[in-house]
Design an enzyme around this catalytic site. Structure first.
Site, short mmCIF file in Angstrom:
data_model
loop_
_atom_site.label_atom_id
_atom_site.label_comp_id
_atom_site.label_asym_id
_atom_site.label_seq_id
_atom_site.Cartn_x
_atom_site.Cartn_y
_atom_site.Cartn_z
N ASP A 128 0.82 -1.22 0.00
CA ASP A 128 0.00 0.00 0.00
C ASP A 128 0.85 1.27 0.00
O ASP A 128 2.00 1.27 0.44
CB ASP A 128 -0.88 0.03 1.26
CG ASP A 128 -2.05 -0.93 1.17
OD1 ASP A 128 -2.06 -1.79 0.28
OD2 ASP A 128 -2.95 -0.82 2.01
N HIS A 163 3.73 -2.26 3.12
CA HIS A 163 3.76 -0.91 2.55
C HIS A 163 5.05 -0.67 1.78
O HIS A 163 6.12 -1.07 2.24
CB HIS A 163 3.62 0.14 3.67
CG HIS A 163 2.33 0.05 4.41
ND1 HIS A 163 2.11 -0.88 5.40
CD2 HIS A 163 1.17 0.74 4.27
CE1 HIS A 163 0.86 -0.74 5.85
NE2 HIS A 163 0.27 0.23 5.18
ZN LIG Z 1 -2.46 3.17 3.35
#
Ligand SMILES: [Zn+2]
Length: 214
Positions: free
Chosen positions: A36, A181
């Site tokens: 992400d 991430h």
């Molecule tokens: Zn996020």
């Protein structure tokens, strides 16, 4: 007489969900890796290189404002067969926005992805996992399914590469969606961890793949 235009093919809208999908059953001994907040030129290339080395595909939930800065990374994701998905434009707390605000955040991001890789995204994920009914309705109207996650590596807390590796390997199970991430801070641990847990997952017999949507 009215002008006749042939009907254009339109993908049917997915159903309006009341909660996001959190795992993807029916994939056999497969699991999904998702990244992400990117793309980030400091970290995304390392993740793409490791995925390529092992010949596996993953999902990237990109933020529109990041994508606009690094269109080449988006094109690289698409060229490698990864799923480029929508994570809003500027990573706001969705429930704090008006309907128009949500439509703007998701719509602009879908437009940017479509313009960059030639295809609108089929999946979206609310920042912070904070969904609401408006987001489900607007996401469906934009042709997207909401996907959350099963295993949270909490890599953004920078817990150490070994801890991230252990969380992924301990959480691995058929149909699981792993959250990491590739942007939003120092993600060097996330990049290094992937280099360790991906071969581990494959050695355990997992197929690392992406969901299919028609
Ligand atoms: Zn996020």
């Amino acid at each position: 007489m009215t002008a006749h235009t042939p009907p254009r093919f339109r993908r049917p809208a997915p159903p309006v969900r009341t909660r996001p999908l959190e795992e993807l059953p029916g994939l056999g001994r497969s699991l999904v890796l998702s990244f992400d907040d990117g793309p980030d030129p400091r970290y995304t290339p390392g993740i793409l290189a490791t995925l390529r080395e092992h010949g596996v595909r993953a999902m990237f939930f990109v933020c529109g404002e990041m994508a606009a800065d690094s269109p080449d990374l988006l094109r690289e994701m698409a060229a490698d067969g990864h799923v480029v998905a929508n994570h809003s434009w500027s990573h706001p707390l969705i429930p704090s926005l008006s309907r128009a605000g949500i439509r703007d955040e998701l719509g602009r991001t879908s437009d940017t992805i479509a313009r960059t890789v030639g295809e609108a995204p089929l999946w979206y994920r609310a920042p912070y996992g904070a969904w609401n009914r408006n987001s489900f309705e607007i996401g469906a109207a934009l042709g997207m399914e909401p996907l959350a996650w099963t295993v949270d590596t909490l890599d953004w807390k920078e817990p150490g590469t070994g801890t991230i590796v252990r969380r992924v390997l301990d959480g691995a199970a058929p149909g699981v969606v792993v959250l990491s991430h590739d942007a939003g801070g120092d993600r060097s641990q996330s990049v290094a961890a992937l280099r360790r847990y991906l071969p581990g997952l494959l050695a355990d017999g997992y197929r690392v793949t992406v969901p299919f949507r028609t």
